[in-house]
Design an enzyme around this catalytic site. Sequence first.
Site, mmCIF file in Angstrom:
data_model
loop_
_atom_site.group_PDB
_atom_site.id
_atom_site.type_symbol
_atom_site.label_atom_id
_atom_site.label_comp_id
_atom_site.label_asym_id
_atom_site.label_seq_id
_atom_site.Cartn_x
_atom_site.Cartn_y
_atom_site.Cartn_z
ATOM 1 N N ASN A 161 1.051 -0.967 -0.198
ATOM 2 C CA ASN A 161 -0.049 0.145 -0.054
ATOM 3 C C ASN A 161 1.111 0.754 0.138
ATOM 4 O O ASN A 161 0.686 2.793 -0.062
ATOM 5 C CB ASN A 161 -1.064 0.077 1.060
ATOM 6 C CG ASN A 161 -0.151 -0.300 2.549
ATOM 7 O OD1 ASN A 161 0.264 -1.474 2.861
ATOM 8 N ND2 ASN A 161 -0.263 0.593 3.255
ATOM 9 N N GLN A 189 -5.468 -3.885 -2.868
ATOM 10 C CA GLN A 189 -4.270 -2.019 -3.739
ATOM 11 C C GLN A 189 -4.277 -3.059 -4.676
ATOM 12 O O GLN A 189 -4.161 -1.707 -5.731
ATOM 13 C CB GLN A 189 -2.499 -1.771 -2.989
ATOM 14 C CG GLN A 189 -2.702 -1.278 -2.048
ATOM 15 C CD GLN A 189 -3.139 -0.210 -1.178
ATOM 16 O OE1 GLN A 189 -3.869 0.706 -2.846
ATOM 17 N NE2 GLN A 189 -3.865 0.472 -0.315
ATOM 18 N N HIS A 211 -13.757 0.185 -1.086
ATOM 19 C CA HIS A 211 -12.889 2.082 -1.497
ATOM 20 C C HIS A 211 -11.985 1.706 -1.409
ATOM 21 O O HIS A 211 -11.249 2.561 -1.769
ATOM 22 C CB HIS A 211 -13.677 1.717 0.704
ATOM 23 C CG HIS A 211 -12.098 2.137 1.441
ATOM 24 N ND1 HIS A 211 -11.027 3.036 1.134
ATOM 25 C CD2 HIS A 211 -12.087 0.972 2.710
ATOM 26 C CE1 HIS A 211 -10.208 2.169 2.314
ATOM 27 N NE2 HIS A 211 -10.491 0.773 3.106
ATOM 28 N N THR A 247 -27.171 -10.168 8.387
ATOM 29 C CA THR A 247 -27.995 -9.953 7.462
ATOM 30 C C THR A 247 -27.218 -9.260 5.867
ATOM 31 O O THR A 247 -26.876 -8.681 6.356
ATOM 32 C CB THR A 247 -29.407 -9.334 7.372
ATOM 33 O OG1 THR A 247 -30.398 -10.129 8.437
ATOM 34 C CG2 THR A 247 -30.620 -9.162 6.353
ATOM 35 N N CYS A 335 2.291 9.878 13.490
ATOM 36 C CA CYS A 335 2.488 11.154 14.174
ATOM 37 C C CYS A 335 1.893 10.133 15.362
ATOM 38 O O CYS A 335 0.736 10.231 15.488
ATOM 39 C CB CYS A 335 2.169 12.824 13.643
ATOM 40 S SG CYS A 335 1.708 13.626 14.744
#
Length: 393
Positions: A161, A189, A211, A247, A335
């Site tokens: 990725n 990816q 996504h 479901t 970070c």
Amino acid sequence: MIPEHPGLRGRPVYLDHNATTPVDPRVAEAMQPYLTEWFGNPSSTHAYATEPRAALARARRQVAELIGSGAAEIVFTGSGSEADNLALSGAVLAATTDRPHVITQITEHPAVLETCRVLERLHGVDVTRLPVDEDGLVDPAALAAALTEHTVLVSVMAANNETGAIQPIAELARVTRAHGALFHCDAAQAAGKVPLHVDELGVDLLTVVGHKMYAPKGIAALYVRDGVTLEPLVHGGGQERGLRAGTENVALAVALGAAAELAARELAGGGHDRIRALRDRLHTELTKALPGRVHLNGPAEPRLPNTLNVSIDGIRGHELLAAVPEVAFSTGSACHSGDHTPSPVLHAMGLDDARALSALRLSLGRWTTGEDIDLAARLLAAAAATGPTAQVR
């Protein structure tokens, strides 16, 4: 291709498609009726179930066609992380050996690495984490040497990725299956960006994530080769061949199916050649503007056509990100309470702290244009040329 995406109009240049992609309007349109009109439970036996059940079957076929599998081998899940968890934990818990052994590699996605840690801690599983070379690739000989009589599963991602490095999956899977173990591939990816065919790869389990290919978040799929036995993680009503109770979210499954069909169409039409050319144009422009300061991280090839990971001498990635709000991208650091730590992926490839902290991941997508690339290159180069030049520590 839709000429312009409404979510990108008038906003910063988006070069973070490996983090998430904008939902394709055609995908949103396909799923909309199953949020409103066709709301029925696909497992019901009355008229309201007919269209949702047919849509679920159609979506399963569309995903299967993208990766060359049978429709019955597709199991819908709520995320790529869930699919990875099902593949790893499901294979281990279904194994008959006394002390199962799992092999993965050090630059895997946390969904695999963290699952391995849980399997070690809670189930006494032995885990081997293979090293990678300077390009981030696993050596098939190292895998062969690590296999034991207790190895039940090997899990290696199709493409990284961060760097876009494409692993030699077919060779790794061949070594694994010759030894009698299962092979899982996280293709989050790679799916939709490069051709994938499960039989040619020789994999037993493969993860596809919505996504990452212009569908909404919250939908993914696990390919489970016919005959492979997994222990389900979610028990209940027996949906998804008994491997994932609950479901089904028909609307999201339809979205994944539509996204898979669009991706297959683009691959067949050579659409990613355009993206590759833009990626290389971005690299060239940065290199020309900052001579001697731009260094590619990972292999030139084999690499995802949309991914460019470079380090720029003299400025940290997070400093450049802050200096150029007109461009959205990722950096080679994380970070934690204001302290930036280098990417474990880049560290595993042998990069020192200075180079890892200077890394940028620039990932292109379906709506990236030449104008976007030229603007991004100009802004990034200008900020790097005038930004901090002190030694990175």
